[in-house]
Design a protein around this motif. Structure first.
Motif, short mmCIF file in Angstrom:
data_model
loop_
_atom_site.label_atom_id
_atom_site.label_comp_id
_atom_site.label_asym_id
_atom_site.label_seq_id
_atom_site.Cartn_x
_atom_site.Cartn_y
_atom_site.Cartn_z
N ALA A 98 -3.82 29.12 13.39
CA ALA A 98 -3.47 27.71 13.60
C ALA A 98 -3.61 26.89 12.32
O ALA A 98 -2.75 26.04 12.02
CB ALA A 98 -4.33 27.11 14.71
N LEU A 99 -4.65 27.13 11.53
CA LEU A 99 -4.85 26.37 10.30
C LEU A 99 -3.73 26.65 9.30
O LEU A 99 -3.14 25.71 8.74
CB LEU A 99 -6.21 26.67 9.67
CG LEU A 99 -6.48 25.99 8.33
CD1 LEU A 99 -6.37 24.47 8.45
CD2 LEU A 99 -7.86 26.39 7.80
N LEU A 100 -3.42 27.91 9.07
CA LEU A 100 -2.36 28.24 8.11
C LEU A 100 -1.02 27.69 8.59
O LEU A 100 -0.24 27.15 7.80
CB LEU A 100 -2.29 29.76 7.90
CG LEU A 100 -1.27 30.25 6.87
CD1 LEU A 100 -1.42 29.54 5.52
CD2 LEU A 100 -1.37 31.76 6.70
N ARG A 101 -0.73 27.80 9.88
CA ARG A 101 0.52 27.26 10.43
C ARG A 101 0.62 25.76 10.15
O ARG A 101 1.65 25.27 9.68
CB ARG A 101 0.59 27.52 11.94
CG ARG A 101 1.87 26.98 12.58
CD ARG A 101 1.86 27.10 14.09
NE ARG A 101 0.83 26.23 14.65
CZ ARG A 101 -0.17 26.63 15.42
NH1 ARG A 101 -0.30 27.89 15.77
NH2 ARG A 101 -1.05 25.77 15.87
N GLU A 102 -0.45 25.03 10.40
CA GLU A 102 -0.42 23.58 10.19
C GLU A 102 -0.35 23.24 8.71
O GLU A 102 0.26 22.23 8.32
CB GLU A 102 -1.60 22.91 10.87
CG GLU A 102 -1.55 23.00 12.39
CD GLU A 102 -0.24 22.49 13.00
OE1 GLU A 102 0.28 21.44 12.53
OE2 GLU A 102 0.26 23.12 13.94
N MET A 103 -0.97 24.06 7.86
CA MET A 103 -0.86 23.82 6.42
C MET A 103 0.58 24.00 5.96
O MET A 103 1.08 23.20 5.16
CB MET A 103 -1.80 24.76 5.65
CG MET A 103 -3.26 24.43 5.84
SD MET A 103 -4.33 25.45 4.83
CE MET A 103 -4.08 24.64 3.24
N ILE A 104 1.25 25.05 6.44
CA ILE A 104 2.65 25.26 6.08
C ILE A 104 3.48 24.06 6.53
O ILE A 104 4.28 23.51 5.75
CB ILE A 104 3.18 26.57 6.70
CG1 ILE A 104 2.50 27.78 6.05
CG2 ILE A 104 4.71 26.66 6.56
CD1 ILE A 104 2.75 29.11 6.76
N ARG A 105 3.29 23.62 7.76
CA ARG A 105 4.03 22.46 8.26
C ARG A 105 3.78 21.22 7.41
O ARG A 105 4.70 20.46 7.10
CB ARG A 105 3.64 22.18 9.71
CG ARG A 105 4.18 23.17 10.69
CD ARG A 105 3.68 22.86 12.08
NE ARG A 105 4.29 23.73 13.08
CZ ARG A 105 3.82 23.88 14.30
NH1 ARG A 105 2.75 23.22 14.69
NH2 ARG A 105 4.43 24.68 15.15
N ALA A 106 2.53 20.98 7.04
CA ALA A 106 2.19 19.80 6.25
C ALA A 106 2.81 19.85 4.86
O ALA A 106 3.31 18.83 4.37
CB ALA A 106 0.66 19.65 6.16
N ILE A 107 2.78 21.01 4.23
CA ILE A 107 3.37 21.12 2.90
C ILE A 107 4.88 20.95 2.97
O ILE A 107 5.47 20.26 2.12
CB ILE A 107 2.98 22.46 2.24
CG1 ILE A 107 1.47 22.48 1.95
CG2 ILE A 107 3.77 22.68 0.94
CD1 ILE A 107 0.91 23.83 1.59
N VAL A 108 5.51 21.53 3.98
CA VAL A 108 6.96 21.36 4.13
C VAL A 108 7.28 19.88 4.33
O VAL A 108 8.25 19.37 3.76
CB VAL A 108 7.51 22.24 5.28
CG1 VAL A 108 8.92 21.84 5.66
CG2 VAL A 108 7.45 23.71 4.89
N ALA A 109 6.47 19.17 5.11
CA ALA A 109 6.70 17.74 5.33
C ALA A 109 6.58 16.96 4.02
O ALA A 109 7.31 15.99 3.80
CB ALA A 109 5.73 17.20 6.37
N ARG A 110 5.67 17.39 3.14
CA ARG A 110 5.48 16.72 1.84
C ARG A 110 6.54 17.13 0.83
O ARG A 110 6.86 16.37 -0.07
CB ARG A 110 4.11 17.07 1.27
CG ARG A 110 2.96 16.50 2.07
CD ARG A 110 1.65 17.00 1.58
NE ARG A 110 1.29 16.36 0.33
CZ ARG A 110 0.07 16.18 -0.08
NH1 ARG A 110 -0.93 16.61 0.66
NH2 ARG A 110 -0.19 15.59 -1.21
N GLY A 111 7.02 18.37 0.92
CA GLY A 111 8.04 18.86 0.00
C GLY A 111 7.49 19.74 -1.10
O GLY A 111 8.06 20.77 -1.42
N PHE A 112 6.39 19.34 -1.70
CA PHE A 112 5.83 20.10 -2.82
C PHE A 112 4.41 19.63 -3.10
O PHE A 112 3.98 18.59 -2.59
CB PHE A 112 6.68 19.94 -4.09
CG PHE A 112 7.00 18.50 -4.40
CD1 PHE A 112 6.09 17.68 -5.03
CD2 PHE A 112 8.23 17.97 -4.03
CE1 PHE A 112 6.38 16.36 -5.30
CE2 PHE A 112 8.53 16.63 -4.30
CZ PHE A 112 7.61 15.84 -4.94
#
Length: 140
Positions: A98-112
């Motif tokens: 769950a943590l890695l999934r949410e980190m991926i989502r958050a980074i994608v939302a930020r872009g970089f």
């Protein structure tokens, strides 16, 4: 897009219909391929990797691979600058908690993430720690 020396993580979000094929290609940065929804098949070096939403594929920088969408897919991809020493050099399917999934989502939302921005650099360090800790799974 030209590389920005400050970037340590880039991202891409794309949605695909079932049956779409991304022909063989390579990236200069390590790629983490994650299906937020749907199932992908990744072909590399005559090996087939199945990537459902509970996993991600780590593709080393420079490795040729092809992606086929088995179902409609919401693909979320991270590209990591390969100068960190974290890249084992081998293609691998890893478990995504769950943590890695949410980190991926958050980074994608930020872009970089920029390495010279304190919060981004800290986020990138935690991401790399989570990727190192993720279990490597059999690909069959």
């Amino acid at each position: 897009m030209a590389d920005d020396d400050r970037l340590v993580v880039r991202s891409l979000a794309q949605d695909f219909a079932a049956g779409v094929r991304i022909s063989a290609h390579r990236h200069r940065w390590r790629q983490i391929v994650f299906a937020e929804a749907g199932v992908m098949r990744v072909l590399a070096n005559r090996v087939e990797y199945i990537v459902p939403p509970t996993t991600a594929l780590s593709a080393p920088a420079g490795s040729a691979h092809e992606i086929r969408m088995q179902t409609p897919v919401r693909m979320r991809t991270l590209y990591l600058r390969d100068d960190s020493g974290d890249d084992s050099g081998a293609m691998a399917v890893m478990g995504v908690d769950a943590l890695l999934r949410e980190m991926i989502r958050a980074i994608v939302a930020r872009g970089f993430l920029h390495g010279d921005v304190e919060d981004d650099a800290a986020f990138a360090r935690v991401l790399r720690a989570q990727l190192r800790a993720a279990p490597i799974l059999p690909f069959m």
